[in-house]
Design a protein around this motif. Structure first.
Motif, mmCIF file in Angstrom:
data_model
loop_
_atom_site.group_PDB
_atom_site.id
_atom_site.type_symbol
_atom_site.label_atom_id
_atom_site.label_comp_id
_atom_site.label_asym_id
_atom_site.label_seq_id
_atom_site.Cartn_x
_atom_site.Cartn_y
_atom_site.Cartn_z
ATOM 1 N N MET A 35 0.836 -1.199 0.000
ATOM 2 C CA MET A 35 0.000 0.000 0.000
ATOM 3 C C MET A 35 0.875 1.256 0.000
ATOM 4 S SD MET A 35 -3.326 -0.795 2.425
ATOM 5 C CE MET A 35 -2.476 -0.295 3.872
ATOM 6 N N GLY A 36 1.990 1.211 0.716
ATOM 7 C CA GLY A 36 2.902 2.345 0.783
ATOM 8 C C GLY A 36 3.555 2.671 -0.546
ATOM 9 N N GLU A 37 3.701 1.670 -1.415
ATOM 10 C CA GLU A 37 4.280 1.910 -2.741
ATOM 11 C C GLU A 37 3.403 2.842 -3.565
ATOM 12 O OE1 GLU A 37 4.912 -1.869 -4.610
ATOM 13 O OE2 GLU A 37 6.416 -2.474 -3.145
ATOM 14 N N LYS A 38 2.108 2.744 -3.409
ATOM 15 C CA LYS A 38 1.189 3.585 -4.168
ATOM 16 C C LYS A 38 1.377 5.055 -3.816
ATOM 17 C CE LYS A 38 -2.277 -0.027 -4.519
ATOM 18 N NZ LYS A 38 -3.592 -0.481 -4.095
ATOM 19 N N SER A 39 1.668 5.336 -2.550
ATOM 20 C CA SER A 39 1.860 6.727 -2.131
ATOM 21 C C SER A 39 3.332 7.137 -2.166
ATOM 22 C CB SER A 39 1.299 6.936 -0.725
ATOM 23 O OG SER A 39 2.038 6.170 0.197
ATOM 24 N N ARG A 40 4.202 6.222 -2.530
ATOM 25 C CA ARG A 40 5.653 6.449 -2.644
ATOM 26 C C ARG A 40 6.325 6.729 -1.301
ATOM 27 N NH1 ARG A 40 5.610 10.449 -7.761
ATOM 28 N NH2 ARG A 40 4.447 9.112 -9.149
ATOM 29 N N MET A 41 5.647 6.425 -0.194
ATOM 30 C CA MET A 41 6.297 6.691 1.083
ATOM 31 C C MET A 41 7.428 5.714 1.352
ATOM 32 S SD MET A 41 3.206 5.938 3.651
ATOM 33 C CE MET A 41 2.895 4.360 4.346
ATOM 34 N N ASN A 42 7.478 4.604 0.632
ATOM 35 C CA ASN A 42 8.574 3.641 0.788
ATOM 36 C C ASN A 42 9.877 4.165 0.195
ATOM 37 O OD1 ASN A 42 6.593 2.036 1.798
ATOM 38 N ND2 ASN A 42 6.545 0.614 0.090
ATOM 39 N N GLN A 43 9.801 5.197 -0.629
ATOM 40 C CA GLN A 43 10.997 5.697 -1.303
ATOM 41 C C GLN A 43 11.831 6.616 -0.413
ATOM 42 O OE1 GLN A 43 9.667 7.411 -4.979
ATOM 43 N NE2 GLN A 43 8.969 5.453 -5.788
ATOM 44 N N ASN A 44 11.307 7.027 0.713
ATOM 45 C CA ASN A 44 12.033 7.892 1.637
ATOM 46 C C ASN A 44 12.847 7.010 2.581
ATOM 47 O OD1 ASN A 44 12.942 9.661 3.600
ATOM 48 N ND2 ASN A 44 10.988 10.726 3.801
#
Length: 116
Positions: A35-44
């Motif tokens: 789910m976090g991949e969709k909001s790109r929060m995993n990229q931080n």
């Protein structure tokens, strides 16, 4: 009635989510990261799962989701009904409400645009 239905829906999803986190922690971690991949929060790189993942399906999570969903009820607009009194921010940074800008019997015109 709508708030009660939303409360029941959110409480049920939190109970099910918390139960699944206890029974299947690795599967739920993968699901939440997906789910976090969709909001790109995993990229931080400074924003790791260990910092925010366990907060899913907590009491604070429940409170936040209810607050957002109940607020959206107030902001729904229906044809033929009064406009919602949505908060807006002026160019000066002041928070006001939409209906604060009404004057006498003059119509209130909203102009939306975007810059690219």
């Amino acid at each position: 009635l709508q708030k009660i239905l939303i409360l029941l829906q959110v409480v049920l999803s939190v109970v099910v989510g918390k139960t699944l986190m206890i029974l299947f922690p690795n599967a739920m971690k993968r699901y939440i990261l997906k789910m976090g991949e969709k909001s790109r929060m995993n990229q931080n790189p400074k924003f790791s799962y260990e910092n925010w993942g366990p907060t899913f399906f907590s009491f604070k999570y429940l409170q936040f989701v209810l607050k957002v969903k109940w607020k959206r009820l107030e902001d729904e607009a229906y044809e033929g009904h009064p406009a919602p009194n949505t908060p807006v921010v002026t160019l000066g940074g002041e928070v006001r409400h939409l209906l604060d800008f009404l004057e006498d019997n003059r119509p209130l015109i909203l102009n939306f645009g975007s810059c690219t």
